[in-house]
Design a protein around this motif. Structure first.
Motif, PDB file in Angstrom:
ATOM      1  N   UNK A  56      19.757 -24.265  15.962  1.00  0.00           N
ATOM      2  CA  UNK A  56      18.761 -23.405  16.610  1.00  0.00           C
ATOM      3  C   UNK A  56      19.029 -23.322  18.119  1.00  0.00           C
ATOM      4  N   UNK A  57      19.393 -24.459  18.698  1.00  0.00           N
ATOM      5  CA  UNK A  57      19.669 -24.481  20.138  1.00  0.00           C
ATOM      6  C   UNK A  57      20.881 -23.584  20.445  1.00  0.00           C
ATOM      7  N   UNK A  58      21.910 -23.708  19.607  1.00  0.00           N
ATOM      8  CA  UNK A  58      23.115 -22.891  19.819  1.00  0.00           C
ATOM      9  C   UNK A  58      22.772 -21.405  19.705  1.00  0.00           C
ATOM     10  N   UNK A  59      21.903 -21.059  18.753  1.00  0.00           N
ATOM     11  CA  UNK A  59      21.528 -19.644  18.572  1.00  0.00           C
ATOM     12  C   UNK A  59      20.757 -19.141  19.784  1.00  0.00           C
ATOM     13  N   UNK A  60      19.847 -19.976  20.304  1.00  0.00           N
ATOM     14  CA  UNK A  60      19.027 -19.566  21.455  1.00  0.00           C
ATOM     15  C   UNK A  60      19.864 -19.455  22.719  1.00  0.00           C
ATOM     16  N   UNK A  77      35.239 -20.908  11.773  1.00  0.00           N
ATOM     17  CA  UNK A  77      34.039 -20.192  12.235  1.00  0.00           C
ATOM     18  C   UNK A  77      33.285 -19.578  11.058  1.00  0.00           C
ATOM     19  N   UNK A  78      34.021 -19.041  10.064  1.00  0.00           N
ATOM     20  CA  UNK A  78      33.367 -18.394   8.913  1.00  0.00           C
ATOM     21  C   UNK A  78      32.534 -19.408   8.129  1.00  0.00           C
ATOM     22  N   UNK A  79      33.098 -20.590   7.928  1.00  0.00           N
ATOM     23  CA  UNK A  79      32.400 -21.611   7.143  1.00  0.00           C
ATOM     24  C   UNK A  79      31.169 -22.127   7.910  1.00  0.00           C
ATOM     25  N   UNK A  80      31.341 -22.360   9.209  1.00  0.00           N
ATOM     26  CA  UNK A  80      30.212 -22.816  10.027  1.00  0.00           C
ATOM     27  C   UNK A  80      29.134 -21.729  10.086  1.00  0.00           C
ATOM     28  N   UNK A  81      29.561 -20.451  10.149  1.00  0.00           N
ATOM     29  CA  UNK A  81      28.610 -19.333  10.208  1.00  0.00           C
ATOM     30  C   UNK A  81      27.759 -19.290   8.953  1.00  0.00           C
ATOM     31  N   UNK A  82      28.411 -19.425   7.810  1.00  0.00           N
ATOM     32  CA  UNK A  82      27.684 -19.351   6.544  1.00  0.00           C
ATOM     33  C   UNK A  82      26.657 -20.482   6.455  1.00  0.00           C
ATOM     34  N   UNK A  83      26.987 -21.641   7.045  1.00  0.00           N
ATOM     35  CA  UNK A  83      26.050 -22.771   7.027  1.00  0.00           C
ATOM     36  C   UNK A  83      24.866 -22.521   7.970  1.00  0.00           C
ATOM     37  N   UNK A  84      25.118 -22.128   9.223  1.00  0.00           N
ATOM     38  CA  UNK A  84      23.980 -21.918  10.147  1.00  0.00           C
ATOM     39  C   UNK A  84      23.109 -20.753   9.678  1.00  0.00           C
ATOM     40  N   UNK A  85      23.734 -19.803   8.937  1.00  0.00           N
ATOM     41  CA  UNK A  85      22.998 -18.619   8.487  1.00  0.00           C
ATOM     42  C   UNK A  85      21.939 -18.946   7.436  1.00  0.00           C
ATOM     43  N   UNK A  88      16.427 -20.758   8.708  1.00  0.00           N
ATOM     44  CA  UNK A  88      15.507 -19.709   9.156  1.00  0.00           C
ATOM     45  C   UNK A  88      15.354 -19.646  10.675  1.00  0.00           C
ATOM     46  N   UNK A  89      15.329 -20.804  11.344  1.00  0.00           N
ATOM     47  CA  UNK A  89      15.154 -20.819  12.810  1.00  0.00           C
ATOM     48  C   UNK A  89      16.317 -20.102  13.503  1.00  0.00           C
ATOM     49  N   UNK A  90      17.509 -20.236  12.924  1.00  0.00           N
ATOM     50  CA  UNK A  90      18.689 -19.560  13.506  1.00  0.00           C
ATOM     51  C   UNK A  90      18.559 -18.047  13.302  1.00  0.00           C
ATOM     52  N   UNK A  91      18.194 -17.641  12.096  1.00  0.00           N
ATOM     53  CA  UNK A  91      18.065 -16.212  11.787  1.00  0.00           C
ATOM     54  C   UNK A  91      17.033 -15.572  12.715  1.00  0.00           C
ATOM     55  N   UNK A  92      15.920 -16.295  12.927  1.00  0.00           N
ATOM     56  CA  UNK A  92      14.876 -15.786  13.810  1.00  0.00           C
ATOM     57  C   UNK A  92      15.367 -15.634  15.231  1.00  0.00           C
ATOM     58  N   UNK A  93      16.083 -16.656  15.702  1.00  0.00           N
ATOM     59  CA  UNK A  93      16.561 -16.635  17.089  1.00  0.00           C
ATOM     60  C   UNK A  93      17.540 -15.471  17.310  1.00  0.00           C
ATOM     61  N   UNK A  94      18.283 -15.096  16.266  1.00  0.00           N
ATOM     62  CA  UNK A  94      19.278 -14.029  16.431  1.00  0.00           C
ATOM     63  C   UNK A  94      18.705 -12.629  16.194  1.00  0.00           C
ATOM     64  N   UNK A  95      17.474 -12.606  15.655  1.00  0.00           N
ATOM     65  CA  UNK A  95      16.863 -11.318  15.305  1.00  0.00           C
ATOM     66  C   UNK A  95      16.616 -10.435  16.529  1.00  0.00           C
ATOM     67  N   UNK A  96      16.080 -11.028  17.590  1.00  0.00           N
ATOM     68  CA  UNK A  96      15.731 -10.232  18.780  1.00  0.00           C
ATOM     69  C   UNK A  96      16.965  -9.546  19.363  1.00  0.00           C
TER      70      UNK A  96
END
Ligand code: DC
Length: 213
Positions: A56-60, A77-85, A88-96
């Motif tokens: 979440x911190x990385x996304x913010x 990066x693809x594997x790490x992306x699929x994990x952070x995705x 929910x907190x990450x998805x929210x942070x990236x939504x804006x």
């Protein structure tokens, strides 16, 4: 004009998004890069991409400059992306960031093309055009293998296919925003289409839509 393109990895979303953006003079955002940058930020600082707080911190903390790194195209990066995705907190942070891009496209463009997994369902549910681009997992693994070999990387088909299936499972089975076509999406199966034919099919659909709308 907002065009939302969703679909699994290596289905041809990126190429189609680029072509449509050029054709209609729209800004383009490959939203997978946001998740890749976030995942890589966590792993590069020694963290686990499943760690909610670190992710979440990385996304913010993400900054547009993070999206330019060539390392974002790596399997790491693809594997790490699929994990952070899956968080929910990450998805929210990236939504804006994604919505702001669609609402106020950079460079004075009159609209935007966004590609990802949840654009039609969550990021831009009011998009003018929604496409769901897919292909069989075998075809997608072959495309991915070709791309890796062309980049001079070592890869074997069985491994690429295995990784592709694993990532598909993670993207479609997660609890939040799982990958699936929305009801009003035009499903474009590119298993037997090259990039030119996929573009032509999408364009025909968009033109028909604007005539009927
Ligand atoms: O499209 P890509 O392969 O660069 O995406 C990397 C990962 O990010 C993918 O496994 C799922 C996730 N993703 C997502 O959950 N939602 C998006 N809109 C874009 C990507």
């Amino acid at each position: 004009m907002i065009i939302a393109i969703d679909g699994p990895a290596a289905a041809g979303k990126g190429t189609l998004a680029r072509r449509l953006a050029r054709h209609f003079n729209l800004a383009q955002l490959e939203t997978g890069l946001l998740y890749r940058a976030c995942g890589l930020k966590v792993t590069r600082s020694g963290g686990d991409p499943r760690d909610v707080e670190a992710a979440e911190k990385a996304a913010k903390d993400l900054d547009p400059g993070d999206l330019d790194s060539p390392d974002l195209r790596s399997d790491e990066a693809a594997i790490a992306a699929s994990a952070v995705a899956t968080i929910p907190e990450v998805r929210n942070a990236l939504l804006d960031f994604q919505r702001a891009f669609a609402e106020r496209p950079p460079g004075g463009a009159k609209g935007a093309v966004l590609d990802g997994r949840d654009i039609g369902a969550t990021v831009c549910p009011g998009a003018d055009v929604k496409l769901f681009v897919t292909a069989s997992v075998e075809v997608r693994a072959e495309r991915r293998l070709k791309e890796l070999l062309e980049r001079g990387l070592e890869a074997i088909y069985s491994r690429v296919l295995h990784d592709m299936k694993k990532r598909d499972a993670q993207d479609t089975e997660r609890a939040v925003s799982p990958l699936e076509p929305v009801k009003d999406a035009f499903v474009l199966d590119t298993s037997d289409l090259d990039a030119g034919a996929a573009f032509a099919a999408a364009l025909e659909y968009i033109e028909q839509q604007s005539l009927s709308g």
